[in-house]
Design an enzyme around this catalytic site. Structure first.
Site, short mmCIF file in Angstrom:
data_model
loop_
_atom_site.label_atom_id
_atom_site.label_comp_id
_atom_site.label_asym_id
_atom_site.label_seq_id
_atom_site.Cartn_x
_atom_site.Cartn_y
_atom_site.Cartn_z
N GLY A 16 0.97 -1.14 -0.12
CA GLY A 16 0.10 0.14 -0.08
C GLY A 16 0.85 1.34 -0.02
O GLY A 16 2.05 1.33 -0.18
N LEU A 47 -8.71 1.62 -1.56
CA LEU A 47 -9.87 2.00 -1.29
C LEU A 47 -10.17 3.38 -0.81
O LEU A 47 -11.51 3.89 -0.46
CB LEU A 47 -10.76 0.90 -0.42
CG LEU A 47 -10.55 -0.74 -0.74
CD1 LEU A 47 -11.06 -1.46 0.20
CD2 LEU A 47 -11.38 -0.59 -2.20
N ALA A 48 -9.33 4.16 -0.25
CA ALA A 48 -9.68 5.22 0.56
C ALA A 48 -10.16 6.31 -0.43
O ALA A 48 -9.76 6.84 -1.63
CB ALA A 48 -8.14 5.80 0.95
N GLN A 49 -11.32 6.86 -0.02
CA GLN A 49 -12.14 7.78 -0.72
C GLN A 49 -11.74 9.07 -0.30
O GLN A 49 -11.33 10.21 -0.94
CB GLN A 49 -13.53 7.55 -0.83
CG GLN A 49 -14.18 6.29 -1.41
CD GLN A 49 -15.62 6.17 -1.03
OE1 GLN A 49 -15.99 6.81 -0.04
NE2 GLN A 49 -16.31 5.23 -1.54
N GLY A 51 -9.51 12.34 1.53
CA GLY A 51 -8.23 12.86 0.99
C GLY A 51 -7.07 12.80 2.11
O GLY A 51 -6.98 12.09 2.88
N GLU A 116 -14.19 17.83 6.41
CA GLU A 116 -14.53 16.66 6.95
C GLU A 116 -14.89 16.69 8.58
O GLU A 116 -14.36 17.79 8.99
CB GLU A 116 -13.66 15.58 6.67
CG GLU A 116 -13.71 15.15 5.14
CD GLU A 116 -12.79 14.04 4.83
OE1 GLU A 116 -12.17 13.38 5.73
OE2 GLU A 116 -12.73 13.70 3.52
N HIS A 231 -16.22 3.66 10.93
CA HIS A 231 -16.79 4.70 10.06
C HIS A 231 -18.22 4.61 10.11
O HIS A 231 -18.92 3.61 9.70
CB HIS A 231 -16.10 4.58 8.70
CG HIS A 231 -16.41 5.81 7.93
ND1 HIS A 231 -17.25 6.21 7.42
CD2 HIS A 231 -15.54 6.54 7.14
CE1 HIS A 231 -17.30 7.33 6.61
NE2 HIS A 231 -16.08 7.63 6.73
N ARG A 276 -15.91 10.99 14.73
CA ARG A 276 -16.50 9.60 14.33
C ARG A 276 -16.96 8.84 15.34
O ARG A 276 -18.04 8.27 15.03
CB ARG A 276 -15.41 9.12 13.30
CG ARG A 276 -15.31 9.65 11.99
CD ARG A 276 -14.25 8.98 11.23
NE ARG A 276 -14.06 9.44 9.79
CZ ARG A 276 -13.47 8.90 8.86
NH1 ARG A 276 -12.42 7.94 9.02
NH2 ARG A 276 -13.18 9.55 7.72
N HIS A 335 -13.08 0.57 10.24
CA HIS A 335 -12.45 1.35 9.34
C HIS A 335 -11.17 1.42 9.39
O HIS A 335 -10.36 1.41 8.49
CB HIS A 335 -13.23 2.55 9.14
CG HIS A 335 -12.69 3.49 8.20
ND1 HIS A 335 -12.54 3.05 6.62
CD2 HIS A 335 -12.05 4.81 8.05
CE1 HIS A 335 -12.52 4.08 6.12
NE2 HIS A 335 -11.94 5.20 6.69
N GLU A 359 -0.92 2.25 8.93
CA GLU A 359 -1.70 2.05 9.92
C GLU A 359 -1.38 1.04 10.88
O GLU A 359 -1.61 1.02 12.00
CB GLU A 359 -2.98 1.55 9.21
CG GLU A 359 -4.31 1.09 10.11
CD GLU A 359 -5.48 0.91 9.36
OE1 GLU A 359 -6.73 0.57 9.98
OE2 GLU A 359 -5.41 0.85 8.09
N ARG A 370 -9.00 8.82 15.58
CA ARG A 370 -8.33 9.34 14.27
C ARG A 370 -9.08 10.54 13.80
O ARG A 370 -10.41 10.47 13.48
CB ARG A 370 -8.06 8.45 13.34
CG ARG A 370 -7.30 8.97 11.92
CD ARG A 370 -7.07 7.61 11.11
NE ARG A 370 -8.33 7.46 10.37
CZ ARG A 370 -9.07 7.55 9.23
NH1 ARG A 370 -8.45 8.66 8.48
NH2 ARG A 370 -10.20 7.08 8.85
N SER A 375 -4.93 9.84 7.98
CA SER A 375 -4.18 8.56 7.89
C SER A 375 -3.27 8.47 6.62
O SER A 375 -2.09 8.08 6.72
CB SER A 375 -5.24 7.35 7.68
OG SER A 375 -6.09 7.76 6.94
#
Length: 511
Positions: A16, A47-49, A51, A116, A231, A276, A335, A359, A370, A375
């Site tokens: 990754g 898979l990270a949407q 930013g 966010e 998440h 979160r 998540h 991670e 977090r 991340s």
């Protein structure tokens, strides 16, 4: 099978962003990068949407980013480590752009910044709207493949680490059915998180914490394992891993509602953009009360949804949902893991010759919870510091490794029901104790479920030891916070000693 020409080189485990960046930063020193799939495939990075968080706006600063990071960490964030990351973040964005990452830009050529949860400013840099991870992986894989000093072993899975005289001596891996042994005194874990220990997860199904098991069995200390972030808004359906409905959608004004259209977080401070853990528990309580939960973006985005979030729109269409016209069914899903291998500011673990990045590492940046989009910035900034530390370490002499039994290919399916029940959004001591007693003998057995069981056991013991509620760790039997927050460290032996104290039976120590 041996690969004599690769002996003695630093070995990086994980394909990754953290692994790719560490390998790239080590150039021109020859390194070995091991990935159990093709580079970038089946990683959380892809898979990270969301930013990358960086203080790039005119109204922002590293001090503000630091304050938000420490607030989200709920008393357990390391201020020194966090400051180092947030101050390096803007330069990291520039470096990635030079490597070919196509970040989204405003018409005037400046970075397009999103908002966010728990951020006081717009500071989230995206690529492709909601495809940041995929774009980073594309650019970094290309950079690694054109770097001749990086030897890539794909389709190879590391099963254990060799340790001699209290330091790393090599790795034992499997590729195409054959055992591979590499002698090395420098190993970097970049193996991702633990989400596939749970039924509901946004992580690849192979992400059960293999790096944590490798480190623990080798004797390294782990820290803050009890902190697993759920998440709040995974797309509720049968697909695994569960598609993520990015927090950026809430940043654009989408609201959470029940089946009657009632906005149940309306009276919560910051509402849908609360931390979160707060939002996840709110959604969890609605589901537990028999309600369904939806993310409604019709008013804030409507027909612009597909333009702003093309990947999420496609995922919704595949599930038969039109987010421009109807709310999106969501539920919390495992998540991100804030805990991990305990490392210093250079990524060094307590075991000589072992580093961790991304991670799998516990750097102190995330604390108990977090901050969104911290991340990826941790992975890209820490990779350069880890690489510098690895490069500065003296290469060990080539050692003849003793023959070792190859552990079986890990399988977490037997562990998911236990972890999902005991280690979810809300926990209690009785359930945790029962889980520990079930997990300990499986972890000691060394069958296909033993490594996932070991990781789940260590998280369970850590959750039992933290007799308070803080960040993502919520104990219904200890709902208050301690006045003196502290980080908890744990070793392999400590986990088994704790489980033995519960059952008065010490499982066999497995080397």
């Amino acid at each position: 099978m041996t690969m004599d020409h690769l002996h003695g080189r630093p070995v990086i485990i994980g394909g990754g962003i953290a692994g790719l960046m560490t390998a790239f930063h080590l150039a021109p020193e020859p390194v070995v990068l091991i990935s159990k799939t093709s580079l970038g495939d089946e990683t959380s990075s892809t898979l990270a949407q969301g930013g990358i968080a960086a203080s790039l706006g005119g109204d922002d600063s590293p001090d503000l980013h630091l304050a938000d990071t420490l607030a989200a960490g709920d008393g357990l964030g390391d201020q020194t480590a966090s400051r180092r990351v947030v101050e390096a973040a803007p330069q990291a964005i520039e470096h990635l752009a030079r490597l070919g990452v196509a970040f989204d830009q405003a018409p005037d050529g400046t970075w397009l910044l999103g908002l966010e949860a728990a951020h006081s400013r717009r500071r989230i840099v995206h690529a492709g709207g909601d495809a940041t991870g995929r774009e980073l992986i594309r650019a970094l894989v290309a950079a690694v493949r054109r770097t001749p000093s990086i030897s890539v072993l794909e389709g190879v899975e590391v099963r254990s680490l060799f340790v001699e005289d209290g330091e790393i001596a090599g790795v034992l891996a499997v590729g195409e059915g054959d055992a591979i042994t590499l002698s090395t005194g420098r190993v970097v874990l970049a193996t991702g998180g633990v989400g596939s220990l749970f039924h509901h997860t946004t992580n690849p199904l192979g992400s059960f914490g293999q790096g944590l098991a490798l480190a623990a069995r080798a004797g390294a200390e782990l820290a803050d394992l009890e902190f697993v972030q759920f998440h709040p808004t995974a797309l509720d359906g049968p697909r695994r891993p569960m598609p993520l409905v990015s927090e950026a959608v809430r940043g654009e004004g989408a609201v959470l509602v029940d089946e009657h259209g009632r906005r149940f977080l309306a009276d919560t401070p910051a509402g849908e953009l609360a931390p979160r853990d707060v939002v996840a528990r709110g959604v969890w309580h609605q589901l537990g009360a028999g309600h369904r939960v939806f993310l409604d973006a019709r008013q804030c985005l409507g027909p612009r949804f597909a333009e702003r979030f093309p990947a999420i729109a496609l995922l919704c269409r595949e599930a038969g949902i039109d987010p421009a016209r109807e709310p999106i069914p969501v539920r919390p899903a495992a998540h991100y893991h804030m805990g991990g291998v305990a490392v210093d500011t250079e990524g060094r673990s307590s075991l000589r010759g072992l580093w961790a990045c991304g991670e799998v590492a516990r750097t102190g940046l995330h604390g108990a919870n977090r901050l969104a989009s911290n991340s990826l910035v941790e992975a890209v900034t820490s990779a350069s510091w880890v690489a510098a530390s690895v490069a500065a370490a003296s290469p060990s002499a080539h050692k003849r490794l003793k023959p070792a039994i190859v552990p079986p290919r890990p399988d977490a399916s037997r562990i998911r029901p236990i972890a999902s029940h005991a280690l979810g959004i809300e926990r209690d001591g009785q359930t945790l104790r029962a889980a520990a007693m079930m997990l300990a003998p499986i972890a000691a057995s060394r069958d296909a479920a033993s490594d996932p069981a070991l990781v789940a056991l260590m998280i369970t013991v850590a959750a039992l030891r933290r007799k308070e509620s803080r960040g993502s760790h919520f104990r219904t039997d200890f709902p208050s916070r301690d006045t003196q927050p502290r980080s908890l460290r744990l070793t392999f032996d400590g986990a088994f000693e704790a489980s033995a104290a519960l059952s008065n039976l010490l499982p066999a120590r497995i080397a």
